[in-house]
Write an enzyme that holds these catalytic residues in place. Structure first.
Site, PDB file in Angstrom:
ATOM      1  N   CYS A 194      79.111  60.302  78.719  1.00 16.12           N
ATOM      2  CA  CYS A 194      79.818  61.581  78.622  1.00 16.12           C
ATOM      3  C   CYS A 194      79.956  62.288  79.968  1.00 16.12           C
ATOM      4  O   CYS A 194      80.760  63.202  80.109  1.00 16.12           O
ATOM      5  CB  CYS A 194      79.118  62.492  77.622  1.00 16.12           C
ATOM      6  SG  CYS A 194      78.843  61.691  76.046  1.00 16.12           S
ATOM      7  N   ASN A 236      83.435  65.149  69.701  1.00 11.94           N
ATOM      8  CA  ASN A 236      82.878  64.678  70.966  1.00 11.94           C
ATOM      9  C   ASN A 236      83.547  63.351  71.351  1.00 11.94           C
ATOM     10  O   ASN A 236      83.339  62.343  70.694  1.00 11.94           O
ATOM     11  CB  ASN A 236      81.362  64.504  70.798  1.00 11.94           C
ATOM     12  CG  ASN A 236      80.679  63.978  72.051  1.00 11.94           C
ATOM     13  OD1 ASN A 236      81.327  63.552  72.998  1.00 11.94           O
ATOM     14  ND2 ASN A 236      79.363  64.004  72.058  1.00 11.94           N
ATOM     15  N   HIS A 267      81.267  69.606  78.825  1.00 10.95           N
ATOM     16  CA  HIS A 267      81.340  68.510  77.859  1.00 10.95           C
ATOM     17  C   HIS A 267      81.225  69.096  76.449  1.00 10.95           C
ATOM     18  O   HIS A 267      80.340  69.919  76.177  1.00 10.95           O
ATOM     19  CB  HIS A 267      80.210  67.511  78.125  1.00 10.95           C
ATOM     20  CG  HIS A 267      80.086  66.468  77.086  1.00 10.95           C
ATOM     21  ND1 HIS A 267      81.166  65.728  76.641  1.00 10.95           N
ATOM     22  CD2 HIS A 267      79.006  66.021  76.371  1.00 10.95           C
ATOM     23  CE1 HIS A 267      80.760  64.884  75.718  1.00 10.95           C
ATOM     24  NE2 HIS A 267      79.461  65.043  75.526  1.00 10.95           N
TER      25      HIS A 267
END
Ligand code: UT7
Length: 332
Positions: free
Chosen positions: A111, A289, A259
């Site tokens: 990520c 996500n 993020h």
């Protein structure tokens, strides 16, 4: 000279899967997912791959920057879910968009990948090796999740985001508010000793001479609370370090583009930095996500909806499997 983001692009699969759809697959509810994560729906690929999504995002970023694929010198794709091990996704993108003069390679920092890719390109450009780069985060995580594991399958989505960055003269980077577009500071780090908190297997050792043929699980396994604790401590710490390096405070930042994993993590970061939550744009309610793609997709949404003005100061920050983390202060 400075390195500035000249254009952004993104690509999402067409299919929307809501929390209600998820509740038909596993023992969960819209209420649980929204309350614990902030996610209401996500995009799931029915045929798009990491490379086709990445290529669409790149084409949009080039168009947004008014640049052509012909002039691209470097392509870095951050991904942890490529459809092929060889060739890398960046080379597939190079072929699809027809950018014959680019060097192309992938990186995997999960990520944090888009940030690590941006920082890598920035470092290359500062050596004088390249004058521009396409930086991409692209994921099809839907193939890596165990669709019977409610603790992970509700969290992730598929998508890609890209930015075209260019080395420009100081005068071309001068903004009306007196700031200069470019990267002001970078912090990145890894904590490999805690890698088991978020993992996904590939192939184990496999050959006619192998003595231990145990194969790792091919699905994402996550200790959610461990990653949560890591994020709420490490993200504010690395943002503070990046702000210190840039010689500014949190109040000097116009937007924190973080993020998008969990709204509670973002709220906790805002609180620790004593920054107003209104400075933390979010889209995870609509897209979930998407690992390396979350930051560039959000950046593209902000750019295209006119929410970014040249001279705005942004903090980009991510965290994820590795465990990895990073933050950059940039002037848009
Ligand atoms: O990109 C980086 C990747 N990851 C992250 O950032 C994740 C960070 N962690 C988190 O966001 C949170 O830890 C989660 C959202 C993953 C989980 O939230 P939590 O508040 O930490 O829940 P939990 O894991 O402590 O689980 C609480 C309960 C458990 O039931 P019991 O044992 O209390 O009976 C779980 O089995 O919630 C249950 N549960 C669910 N219930 C309904 C877990 N997943 C679900 C679900 N629906 N989807």
């Amino acid at each position: 000279m400075t390195v500035k983001i000249s254009g952004t692009g993104s690509a999402l699969p067409e299919k929307t899967v809501t929390n209600f759809d998820m509740a038909k697959l596993v023992d969960t509810s819209d209420e649980w997912i929204r309350e614990r994560t902030g996610i209401a729906e996500r995009r799931i690929s029915t045929k798009d791959t990491v490379s086709t999504l990445a290529a669409k995002a790149c084409q949009a970023a080039l168009e947004n920057a008014g640049a052509s694929a012909e002039e691209v010198e470097l392509i870095i794709v951050a991904t942890c879910s490529p459809e092929l091990l060889l060739p890398c996704c960046a080379c597939q993108v190079q072929s699809i968009i027809d950018a014959p003069h680019a060097a192309a390679f992938d990186i995997n920092a999960a990520c944090s990948g888009f940030l690590f890719a941006l920082n890598t390109a920035y470092a290359y450009m500062n050596t004088g090796l390249y004058k521009n780069a396409l930086i991409v985060g692209s994921e099809v995580l839907s193939k890596l999740v165990d669709w019977s594991d409610r603790s992970t399958c509700v969290l992730f989505g598929d998508g890609a985001g890209a930015a075209y960055i260019q080395m420009v003269d100081d005068k071309d980077a001068q903004c009306e508010n007196g700031r200069r577009s470019g990267i002001e500071s970078i912090v990145q780090g890894s904590d490999g000793a805690r890698g088991a908190a978020l993992s996904c297997g590939e192939r184990g050792v496999s050959n006619p001479f192998a003595v231990d043929s145990e194969q790792p699980s091919k699905y994402i396994h996550m200790d959610g609370q461990e990653v949560y604790k890591f994020a709420t401590r490490q993200v504010p710490a690395c943002i503070s370090e990046a702000l210190d390096k840039a010689g500014i405070g949190a109040s000097d930042v116009d937007k924190f583009v973080l993020h998008q994993a969990n709204v509670r993590i973002i709220e906790s970061v805002a609180k620790r930095l004593k920054a107003d939550i209104s400075k933390f744009p979010m889209n995870l309610d609509r897209v979930g996500n998407m690992s390396s793609a979350t930051i560039p997709v959000l950046l593209d949404e902000l750019n295209r909806s006119g929410q970014l003005k040249r001279g705005d100061r942004l903090v980009l920050s991510g965290f994820g499997a590795g465990l990895t983390y990073g933050a950059s202060v940039i002037v848009w």
